[in-house]
Scaffold this active site. Sequence first.
Site, PDB file in Angstrom:
ATOM      1  N   GLY A 242       0.818  -1.220   0.000  1.00 50.96           N
ATOM      2  CA  GLY A 242       0.000   0.000   0.000  1.00 50.96           C
ATOM      3  C   GLY A 242       0.844   1.260   0.000  1.00 50.96           C
TER       4      GLY A 242
ATOM      5  N   GLY B  75      -0.347   4.375   0.159  1.00 40.91           N
ATOM      6  CA  GLY B  75      -1.216   5.482   0.583  1.00 40.91           C
ATOM      7  C   GLY B  75      -0.443   6.410   1.505  1.00 40.91           C
ATOM      8  CG  PHE B  76      -2.261   9.864   3.382  1.00 37.83           C
ATOM      9  CD1 PHE B  76      -1.673  11.093   3.130  1.00 37.83           C
ATOM     10  CD2 PHE B  76      -3.541   9.642   2.917  1.00 37.83           C
ATOM     11  CE1 PHE B  76      -2.345  12.080   2.431  1.00 37.83           C
ATOM     12  CE2 PHE B  76      -4.231  10.619   2.223  1.00 37.83           C
ATOM     13  CZ  PHE B  76      -3.633  11.837   1.975  1.00 37.83           C
ATOM     14  N   GLY B  77       0.160   6.207   4.705  1.00 32.93           N
ATOM     15  CA  GLY B  77       1.050   5.497   5.621  1.00 32.93           C
ATOM     16  C   GLY B  77       2.268   4.960   4.888  1.00 32.93           C
TER      17      GLY B  77
ATOM     18  CB  VAL C   6      -1.365  -8.208  -1.336  1.00 29.02           C
ATOM     19  CG1 VAL C   6      -1.104  -9.295  -0.309  1.00 29.02           C
ATOM     20  CG2 VAL C   6      -0.068  -7.527  -1.752  1.00 29.02           C
TER      21      VAL C   6
ATOM     22  CD  GLU D 284     -14.706  17.889   2.696  1.00 29.43           C
ATOM     23  OE1 GLU D 284     -14.051  18.584   3.487  1.00 29.43           O
ATOM     24  OE2 GLU D 284     -14.220  16.931   2.092  1.00 29.43           O
TER      25      GLU D 284
ATOM     26  CG  ASP E 139      -7.663   4.788   7.171  1.00 28.95           C
ATOM     27  OD1 ASP E 139      -7.293   5.620   8.014  1.00 28.95           O
ATOM     28  OD2 ASP E 139      -8.323   5.077   6.156  1.00 28.95           O
TER      29      ASP E 139
ATOM     30  CB  ALA F 220      -4.625  12.001   6.026  1.00 30.51           C
ATOM     31  CD  GLN F 221      -1.449  14.925  10.078  1.00 31.55           C
ATOM     32  OE1 GLN F 221      -0.507  14.484  10.715  1.00 31.55           O
ATOM     33  NE2 GLN F 221      -1.253  15.605   8.956  1.00 31.55           N
TER      34      GLN F 221
END
Length: 431
Positions: free
Chosen positions: A15, A17-19, A83, A174, A305, A322-323
């Site tokens: 992955g 992503g952000f992580g 995966v 949003e 997440d 995200a943080q």
Amino acid sequence: MNIPDSQKPRIVIIGGGFGGMNLIKKLKKTDYQVVLLDKRNFHTFQPLLYQVSTSGLEPESIAYPLRKIIRNQKNMHFRIAEVKRIDTALKKVRTDIGDISYDHLVIATGTRTNFFGNKTIEENAVWMKSLPQALNIRSLMFENLEKANRTNDPVKRKEFLRFVIAGAGPTGVELSGAIAELRSNVLQADYPDMDISEIEIHLIEGADRVLPPFSEKSSAKAQKFLEDMGVIIHLETFVANYENNRVTTKGDLTLDTATFIWSAGVTGASIEGFESTSLLPKLNRYKVDVYNRVAGFEDIYAIGDIALMETEDWPKGHPQVAQPAIQQGKNLGKNFINMEKGKDLNPFEYFDKGSMATIGRNKAVVDIGKLQFGGFFAWFIWMFIHLWFLVGFRNRVVTFFNWTYSYINYDKAARLIVRPFKQNKIIAEED
Ligand SMILES: Cc1cc2nc3c(=O)[nH]c(=O)nc-3n(C[C@H](O)[C@H](O)[C@H](O)COP(=O)(O)OP(=O)(O)OC[C@H]3O[C@@H](n4cnc5c(N)ncnc54)[C@H](O)[C@@H]3O)c2cc1C
């Protein structure tokens, strides 16, 4: 997979992503062999997906090629691979392009949409977890506007011009705000022969307020913003089904619509191969300790997440935003460096930077600890932070240009039907 066998210990990261991306950046000058696997060849900035689906931004502005993150790094490899399973006994990751062994494994697969077992919603609704899905929503909305424009059947026209969104978390809020802005700023001019006041936007929420994770003050402010923009809000209402263009709820409300967007929940994008002591079944999240090690393993980590770290301050785990993913990626990267140097590991501590959601032009809400505010200043901060965290200088410049252009001209960049709408389930399977 054609990954060379090196003498270096191999870290496999699933992955980007952000992580995963923040972890990989920390590993650049280390002596590990790093293999990044992702089913796409780009990182997606998910917080701005709703702007792609409502034609505020082109898809390229919120994506970043994963190969660019690892370029010029001889110890780093990337493969597009989905995966399927992890064989923890043999220390192997099984993918659709073959198997790879690991010394250390990091799972950073994020979440997928949760339909809570409702098949009619999964079959017929649209949702937004990826760029192809966001583009699919854009196609659906503009195709429905075209269909509404060419019919003289008032019942059918109503169906095409009614947009229904389930879930008033940040994404639902949003999205409905952005559709309301599209209606007032763009569609009036684009469809001069259509009565734009016929367009309805409904936001359905099970809780008793919009933005349930936010402070009550921010929820109330967001609700007022939305109502002023003409969004019809249904609180304490649960969607039961969506079939044959009809949304039914557990109460009296029924809405006929050709556009039903599901943004009411996520569940972990977990991978097979774990017992329920490591992978918590209801939540689909891996239970991790303060070093992000998956329960029962010394060599498998989960971040972002997909990880659930219970601490005194966060007894139910960190929020799936995200943080925590960014901070856990960075901390794990430092810990891999510490392992190389034989130093102690740093336990993860989350620094909560607050929450924010934008509703429209000059309208946003921000919660930072006890500080809560809304309006122009909040909107300005929202813009600044999103530009700051967007990956890539080019993306920041293009997004800034698009936003400035839209602000000055009350226009949206990309109201295009590039490829025809397909049922979202098909897009999700192809994706
Ligand atoms: C529409 C939307 C709006 C959001 N808005 C906000 C916001 O405003 N603010 C905020 O803080 N957060 C927001 N979030 C949440 C935020 O995007 C996530 O918390 C964050 O992306 C989590 O990072 P991650 O690294 O854990 O996972 P992700 O960023 O989701 O990355 C997971 C990666 O794993 C890959 N992957 C998954 N499964 C596999 C597999 N089996 N094989 C190979 N690769 C796989 C995916 O392709 C993806 O690249 C939003 C999310 C969505 C969907």
